[in-house]
Design a protein around this motif. Structure first.
Motif, PDB file in Angstrom:
ATOM      1  N   UNK A   1       0.828  -1.209   0.000  1.00  0.00           N
ATOM      2  CA  UNK A   1       0.000   0.000   0.000  1.00  0.00           C
ATOM      3  C   UNK A   1       0.859   1.254   0.000  1.00  0.00           C
ATOM      4  N   UNK A   2       0.237   2.366  -0.346  1.00  0.00           N
ATOM      5  CA  UNK A   2       0.934   3.645  -0.412  1.00  0.00           C
ATOM      6  C   UNK A   2       1.352   4.079   0.992  1.00  0.00           C
ATOM      7  N   UNK A   3       2.633   4.311   1.169  1.00  0.00           N
ATOM      8  CA  UNK A   3       3.159   4.673   2.486  1.00  0.00           C
ATOM      9  C   UNK A   3       2.486   5.930   3.019  1.00  0.00           C
ATOM     10  N   UNK A   4       2.066   5.870   4.278  1.00  0.00           N
ATOM     11  CA  UNK A   4       1.461   7.026   4.919  1.00  0.00           C
ATOM     12  C   UNK A   4      -0.006   7.220   4.643  1.00  0.00           C
ATOM     13  N   UNK A   5      -0.602   6.403   3.765  1.00  0.00           N
ATOM     14  CA  UNK A   5      -2.029   6.543   3.455  1.00  0.00           C
ATOM     15  C   UNK A   5      -2.870   5.827   4.507  1.00  0.00           C
ATOM     16  N   UNK A   6      -4.130   6.160   4.562  1.00  0.00           N
ATOM     17  CA  UNK A   6      -5.058   5.512   5.490  1.00  0.00           C
ATOM     18  C   UNK A   6      -5.203   4.041   5.087  1.00  0.00           C
ATOM     19  N   UNK A   7      -4.859   3.106   5.979  1.00  0.00           N
ATOM     20  CA  UNK A   7      -4.940   1.680   5.616  1.00  0.00           C
ATOM     21  C   UNK A   7      -6.334   1.253   5.167  1.00  0.00           C
ATOM     22  N   UNK A   8      -7.373   1.900   5.695  1.00  0.00           N
ATOM     23  CA  UNK A   8      -8.736   1.526   5.319  1.00  0.00           C
ATOM     24  C   UNK A   8      -8.962   1.725   3.820  1.00  0.00           C
ATOM     25  N   UNK A   9      -8.315   2.715   3.240  1.00  0.00           N
ATOM     26  CA  UNK A   9      -8.478   2.966   1.812  1.00  0.00           C
ATOM     27  C   UNK A   9      -7.862   1.856   0.972  1.00  0.00           C
ATOM     28  N   UNK A  10      -6.786   1.258   1.453  1.00  0.00           N
ATOM     29  CA  UNK A  10      -6.130   0.209   0.681  1.00  0.00           C
ATOM     30  C   UNK A  10      -5.614   0.709  -0.648  1.00  0.00           C
ATOM     31  N   UNK A  11      -4.924   1.851  -0.643  1.00  0.00           N
ATOM     32  CA  UNK A  11      -4.395   2.416  -1.878  1.00  0.00           C
ATOM     33  C   UNK A  11      -3.131   1.676  -2.290  1.00  0.00           C
ATOM     34  N   UNK A  12      -3.075   1.252  -3.535  1.00  0.00           N
ATOM     35  CA  UNK A  12      -1.922   0.507  -4.026  1.00  0.00           C
ATOM     36  C   UNK A  12      -0.714   1.425  -4.165  1.00  0.00           C
ATOM     37  N   UNK A  13       0.438   0.919  -3.793  1.00  0.00           N
ATOM     38  CA  UNK A  13       1.668   1.688  -3.946  1.00  0.00           C
ATOM     39  C   UNK A  13       2.042   1.770  -5.416  1.00  0.00           C
ATOM     40  N   UNK A  14       2.861   2.749  -5.752  1.00  0.00           N
ATOM     41  CA  UNK A  14       3.286   2.901  -7.146  1.00  0.00           C
ATOM     42  C   UNK A  14       4.357   1.888  -7.527  1.00  0.00           C
ATOM     43  N   UNK A  15       5.075   1.392  -6.535  1.00  0.00           N
ATOM     44  CA  UNK A  15       6.119   0.407  -6.805  1.00  0.00           C
ATOM     45  C   UNK A  15       5.621  -1.011  -6.619  1.00  0.00           C
ATOM     46  N   UNK A  16       6.482  -1.955  -6.935  1.00  0.00           N
ATOM     47  CA  UNK A  16       6.148  -3.367  -6.762  1.00  0.00           C
ATOM     48  C   UNK A  16       6.378  -3.770  -5.311  1.00  0.00           C
ATOM     49  N   UNK A  17       5.413  -4.427  -4.666  1.00  0.00           N
ATOM     50  CA  UNK A  17       5.611  -4.889  -3.290  1.00  0.00           C
ATOM     51  C   UNK A  17       6.577  -6.063  -3.239  1.00  0.00           C
ATOM     52  N   UNK A  18       7.109  -6.328  -2.057  1.00  0.00           N
ATOM     53  CA  UNK A  18       7.942  -7.510  -1.851  1.00  0.00           C
ATOM     54  C   UNK A  18       7.007  -8.711  -1.724  1.00  0.00           C
TER      55      UNK A  18
END
Length: 308
Positions: free
Chosen positions: A83-100
């Protein structure tokens, strides 16, 4: 047909994709699932389930509880870069990079083994309802699945019916699919092939006939010589609608909704096309009467690659 039209005449056609194939928006190939108010009573709920192969219980769970659980899941998965760092976890916003991926998988396997997840799936309102629905003491299978799907990825679930993976016990299984957060059509929640609980029943009768010569272990396997790869009915959703002359039914799910479906009901998912960049999150769990035969393979926690 009892299902609602997919869209009004003023709405633009919504394009849904699965395995790179576009689902037809023609009225005879696409429709809407029928929502059910849980307040109509158990008898009517049962009748709808038996008639349609599913019942979509609107607002069955407390919305705030579902959203809090969604936030809890993504607060842990954030460590993997999902998820996008610093965003509200409830939103579940995808990060711009690839997750591990390996880290995300390890975290997910920890979450499905947690007391918090067990408590969410066994919460009193759901447990008490399933006791009534199953006319006895309900049993919740230990193997409980939780999935996330990032927007813009091709990840989908091909068409299948659940009994394929549960043949080692009773056929009187009820699946509860719970969207963990608002999941409008474009986010690719479950889609159901209209009337397909009858189709799945016929398929299973044919499978059992073909499998008489197999060993007991092979007969209950979704991966034996008489099955397609993965146990899927098909990866071609548009072709299935044409072949069976029926429609794929879709829905705008909301946090708090619960879908119950028959083990013979054919269903799938479509690609997550969230314009808001939201990750789809859901869980699917199985209930049965505790006095019926239980598939021993489902007595362990879900693990990636467990072949079920």
């Amino acid at each position: 047909m009892s299902s609602l039209a997919l869209q009004s005449t003023n709405e633009p056609a919504l394009e849904l994709f699965a395995e790179g194939k576009r689902l037809s928006t023609a009225p005879n190939r696409m429709g809407r699932l029928m929502p059910t108010d849980p307040a109509i009573g158990l008898q009517e709920i049962r009748e709808r389930y038996d008639q349609h192969g599913y019942v979509w219980l609107k607002g069955f769970l407390k919305r705030d509880d579902v959203l809090a659980f969604r936030g809890w899941v993504f607060s842990h998965l954030e460590k993997s870069g999902l998820t996008e760092a610093g965003s509200d976890p409830v939103l579940g916003l995808a990060s711009s990079g690839e997750p591990e991926k390996q880290l995300a998988d390890r975290i997910l396997m920890s979450l499905v083994r947690s007391v918090v997840f067990e408590g969410f799936c066994a919460q009193p309102r759901l447990a008490q309802f399933m006791d009534q629905f199953l006319s006895g003491i309900s049993y919740l299978h230990k193997r409980k699945i939780m999935r996330f799907t990032r927007p813009g990825t091709p990840v989908v679930t091909p068409a299948h019916y659940d009994l394929v993976y549960l043949r080692g016990g009773t056929s009187r299984i009820v699946t509860a699919w719970i969207p963990l957060g608002d999941t409008p059509v474009e986010m690719g929640g479950l889609v159901y092939l209209e009337g397909s609980h009858a189709i799945g029943t016929r398929m299973e009768v044919e499978f059992q006939e073909k499998s008489k010569g197999l060993s007991p272990e092979e007969r209950i396997s979704a991966f034996n010589r008489n099955m397609t790869a993965g146990g899927w009915v098909s990866k071609d959703l548009p072709e299935m609608a044409e072949r069976f002359d029926t429609r794929w039914l879709v829905a705008d799910y909301e946090a708090g909704d619960v879908m119950l479906h028959s083990p013979y009901m054919i269903h799938a998912s479509t690609a997550n096309q969230s314009a808001a960049n939201r990750i789809r999150l859901s869980t699917d769990i199985r209930y049965q009467n505790v006095d019926d035969e239980i598939d021993a393979r489902w007595g362990n926690h879900w693990s990636l690659g467990d072949m079920l």
